[in-house]
Design an enzyme around this catalytic site. Structure first.
Site, PDB file in Angstrom:
ATOM      1  N   ARG A  18     -22.279 -27.162   4.364  1.00  0.00           N
ATOM      2  CA  ARG A  18     -23.413 -26.343   4.817  1.00  0.00           C
ATOM      3  C   ARG A  18     -23.813 -26.683   6.247  1.00  0.00           C
ATOM      4  O   ARG A  18     -24.022 -25.792   7.064  1.00  0.00           O
ATOM      5  CB  ARG A  18     -24.618 -26.527   3.898  1.00  0.00           C
ATOM      6  CG  ARG A  18     -24.440 -25.847   2.548  1.00  0.00           C
ATOM      7  CD  ARG A  18     -25.629 -26.072   1.649  1.00  0.00           C
ATOM      8  NE  ARG A  18     -25.888 -27.506   1.529  1.00  0.00           N
ATOM      9  CZ  ARG A  18     -27.087 -28.059   1.471  1.00  0.00           C
ATOM     10  NH1 ARG A  18     -28.166 -27.312   1.534  1.00  0.00           N
ATOM     11  NH2 ARG A  18     -27.228 -29.356   1.339  1.00  0.00           N
ATOM     12  N   ASN A  36     -25.875 -24.201  -1.303  1.00  0.00           N
ATOM     13  CA  ASN A  36     -25.045 -24.634  -2.427  1.00  0.00           C
ATOM     14  C   ASN A  36     -25.453 -23.864  -3.671  1.00  0.00           C
ATOM     15  O   ASN A  36     -26.613 -23.479  -3.819  1.00  0.00           O
ATOM     16  CB  ASN A  36     -25.220 -26.130  -2.694  1.00  0.00           C
ATOM     17  CG  ASN A  36     -24.528 -26.996  -1.681  1.00  0.00           C
ATOM     18  OD1 ASN A  36     -23.598 -26.575  -1.012  1.00  0.00           O
ATOM     19  ND2 ASN A  36     -24.969 -28.229  -1.560  1.00  0.00           N
TER      20      ASN A  36
END
Length: 92
Positions: A18, A36
């Site tokens: 990320r 996520n």
């Protein structure tokens, strides 16, 4: 401008995916978000000029060094009008 919703599968959580994607999107001027998912995948919405969105997708297929991307599912969606690119809280 185009927008795509991505589902990135493989070994993509716990490897900095990320935060890496936030940096890559920022460097390309792509807007949107990444988070996520509970199933171990990473979900993102990316928006921008087609050429830079496709460049980000090319980079995402490799990901950061510790990631192992097995599949990216992508769907065209309506732009959300995001400004900048951010990591969001995990989704269920």
């Amino acid at each position: 401008m185009i927008a795509k919703r991505l589902r990135i599968e493989g070994s993509v959580q716990g490897v900095g995916y990320r935060h890496w994607m936030v940096r890559m999107a920022g460097s390309l001027g792509v807007s949107g978000w990444v988070r996520n998912r509970a199933d171990g995948s990473v979900e993102a919405q990316v928006e921008g000029e087609a050429v830079v969105v496709e460049e980000l997708l090319r980079l995402c297929r490799r990901g950061p060094i510790a990631a192992r991307v097995s599949l990216i599912r992508e769907d065209l969606v309506a732009p959300e009008g995001a400004v900048g690119f951010a990591a969001r809280a995990s989704a269920a």
